[in-house]
Each structure stands twice: as C-alpha cells, then as structure tokens.
Design a protein around this motif. Structure first.
Motif, PDB file in Angstrom:
ATOM      1  N   UNK A   1       0.831  -1.204   0.000  1.00 53.26           N
ATOM      2  CA  UNK A   1       0.000   0.000   0.000  1.00 53.26           C
ATOM      3  C   UNK A   1       0.870   1.261   0.000  1.00 53.26           C
ATOM      4  N   UNK A   2       2.176   1.125   0.005  1.00 48.99           N
ATOM      5  CA  UNK A   2       3.053   2.284   0.097  1.00 48.99           C
ATOM      6  C   UNK A   2       3.042   3.104  -1.187  1.00 48.99           C
ATOM      7  N   UNK A   3       3.128   4.445  -1.003  1.00 46.38           N
ATOM      8  CA  UNK A   3       3.350   5.385  -2.112  1.00 46.38           C
ATOM      9  C   UNK A   3       2.311   5.294  -3.223  1.00 46.38           C
ATOM     10  N   UNK A   4       1.058   5.064  -2.849  1.00 47.74           N
ATOM     11  CA  UNK A   4       0.056   4.965  -3.900  1.00 47.74           C
ATOM     12  C   UNK A   4      -1.122   5.902  -3.702  1.00 47.74           C
ATOM     13  N   UNK A 153      -4.475  17.290   9.919  1.00 47.63           N
ATOM     14  CA  UNK A 153      -3.493  16.879   8.913  1.00 47.63           C
ATOM     15  C   UNK A 153      -2.170  16.479   9.560  1.00 47.63           C
ATOM     16  N   UNK A 154      -1.722  17.268  10.537  1.00 44.14           N
ATOM     17  CA  UNK A 154      -0.444  16.979  11.186  1.00 44.14           C
ATOM     18  C   UNK A 154      -0.468  15.616  11.877  1.00 44.14           C
ATOM     19  N   UNK A 155      -1.615  15.286  12.477  1.00 42.45           N
ATOM     20  CA  UNK A 155      -1.751  13.990  13.141  1.00 42.45           C
ATOM     21  C   UNK A 155      -1.707  12.856  12.126  1.00 42.45           C
ATOM     22  N   UNK A 156      -2.405  13.056  10.994  1.00 41.62           N
ATOM     23  CA  UNK A 156      -2.428  12.026   9.954  1.00 41.62           C
ATOM     24  C   UNK A 156      -1.037  11.779   9.397  1.00 41.62           C
ATOM     25  N   UNK A 157      -0.275  12.849   9.199  1.00 40.14           N
ATOM     26  CA  UNK A 157       1.094  12.715   8.691  1.00 40.14           C
ATOM     27  C   UNK A 157       1.967  11.941   9.679  1.00 40.14           C
ATOM     28  N   UNK A 158       1.773  12.218  10.952  1.00 40.53           N
ATOM     29  CA  UNK A 158       2.560  11.538  11.974  1.00 40.53           C
ATOM     30  C   UNK A 158       2.218  10.054  12.045  1.00 40.53           C
ATOM     31  N   UNK A 159       0.904   9.750  12.015  1.00 40.09           N
ATOM     32  CA  UNK A 159       0.454   8.359  12.085  1.00 40.09           C
ATOM     33  C   UNK A 159       0.965   7.563  10.882  1.00 40.09           C
ATOM     34  N   UNK A 160       0.875   8.166   9.700  1.00 38.67           N
ATOM     35  CA  UNK A 160       1.256   7.471   8.464  1.00 38.67           C
ATOM     36  C   UNK A 160       2.756   7.548   8.181  1.00 38.67           C
ATOM     37  N   UNK A 162       4.291  10.085   6.963  1.00 39.49           N
ATOM     38  CA  UNK A 162       4.259  10.601   5.590  1.00 39.49           C
ATOM     39  C   UNK A 162       4.655  12.071   5.550  1.00 39.49           C
ATOM     40  N   UNK A 163       4.820  12.589   4.354  1.00 43.30           N
ATOM     41  CA  UNK A 163       5.189  13.994   4.165  1.00 43.30           C
ATOM     42  C   UNK A 163       4.084  14.814   3.523  1.00 43.30           C
TER      43      UNK A 163
END
Length: 227
Positions: A1-4, A153-160, A162-163
């Motif tokens: 599921x990465x990078x998609x 958004x910041x929480x989602x980035x931290x959980x995932x 991601x950037x």
C-alpha cells in the motif's frame, strides 16, 4: 500500500479522451467503477457511460496538436469559461496551468470544502485554437452521510509517517486523509490499509486498456492516411 494514495487519488486525470466519432467500438469495460464503452477513430478515443450515454473521458490527438505554430487564440480567463461550461456547477475550480500550447484546468466536487474522491473534472484547451482537446468529467454520487473530521493533517502525517496528505470524502465510507504512504481515517486516526485497498478495488475498478485504445487509434490513422 506504500506510495500509492495521492497517485491513486488523481488516477486518470491525465488520461483523457473527444467529440464526434463515427465508427469502431469495443465491449463494455469499467473505468473507475463506471461501466463504459470505448469508441475510437483516427483522431482519438472516448469513454461513454453506458448508464447515461454521457461521455466521461475524451482525448483528441488532432485537437491537441492543431495549429501549434500559430498565435494564442484565447486567454486564460476564456479557457476557464469554456471549462466551467463543460464541467458544470457541481465542480469547483482548483487549478489552472498555463502551458506553451494549452491550458490544463482541474475541478473538484467539494462538500463543505472537502474534495470528493474520484469526482473531478479535468479539461485541456488548445491555446492556439480555443478547442477542447481532452477532458475527463466524472459523474457525481450522492453523499448520504456528512463527513466527520476529528484528525488534523499533522496527526495524519505523523500516524502514516508521511510527508504529504490531502483530505477526501470517500462516498459510502467517510472522510479519509490520503498520504504518500498510507490512508488514514479522518475520524478515528486509524490506518486503513487493506480495508481501503478493498474499497478502491471494488468501488473504483478499472479494466479499460488505454494502450489498446491508442493502438486502435494509430491503426486507423494509418488506414486513413493521417500523419
């Protein structure tokens, strides 16, 4: 599921397709979950929603390459007007890219300022002729449940881990942060993983072979003596 995920969110935006097509047709296929018939001629191809007989995707090689040595025939504002008329009131303009030979315009359907996944309108207008050379206009679906966004958004980035992340409404599911690594439930903060993969595979199934369509177009161009 990465990078998609962000790539998936824009699937088909640059795969587009045209106007009066006199001949040639294949059997029913699926494009982003919509049953379609593909029609080709020497100029390009289009996909028609078999339920409504409306063209949802159109690509015209001839219109794209027409009069490229000429002078611009329309302004950016005029291109926006053309695209808005094609897309209709259900969509909100989010981007206009001014290229040397064309304008690329992207619209989204939004609810409370949140984009609806898979429901967009993308238009390419030839700057030198003012003609619509390609477009993708996806039909809208009723969203029966108001999305609840509790995760920032910041929480989602931290959980995932991601950037990049963008918030979407997925019809039939709810609000989801799509990132460059994972999909995150915007209500619970849970990484959706296989659950979202299953939804994407079932709801947005695509069987159209665009390579095959392009081959059909070029065969017809050769038969008709087109360059």
């Amino acid at each position: 599921m990465k990078n998609v995920w962000l790539l998936g969110a824009g699937v088909g935006l640059i795969v587009l397709a045209f106007v009066a097509v006199p001949n040639a047709l294949s059997t029913t296929e699926f494009y982003v979950g919509i049953p379609v018939k593909a029609i080709t001629n020497e100029h390009g191809y289009k996909l028609v929603d078999v339920r409504t007989n409306q063209t949802i995707l159109y690509f015209n090689h001839t219109a794209i390459n027409e009069n490229l040595d000429g002078k611009p025939a329309i302004t950016k504002d005029e291109a926006v007007k053309i695209a808005k008329e094609l897309c209709g009131k259900a969509y909100t303009l989010v981007r206009v890219t001014e290229n040397p030979y064309d304008y690329d315009l992207q619209f989204e359907r939004q609810i409370n300022g949140i984009a609806v996944f898979g429901e967009d309108c993308y238009v390419v207008v030839n700057r030198m002729t003012g003609k619509v050379a390609a477009f993708r206009k996806m039909p809208v679906e009723e969203v029966k449940v108001e999305p609840v966004v509790k995760v920032k958004k910041e929480e989602a980035l931290k959980v995932a881990k991601a950037r990049v992340a963008k918030l979407y409404i997925v019809p039939g599911f709810g609000a989801v942060w799509f990132t460059d690594s994972e999909a995150v439930d915007a209500t619970t903060g849970k990484i959706l993983g296989d659950e979202m993969k299953r939804i994407m595979e079932e709801k947005y199934r695509t069987t159209v072979d665009f390579g095959k369509l392009e081959r059909e177009v070029w065969v017809k161009r050769l038969r008709n003596g087109s360059k």
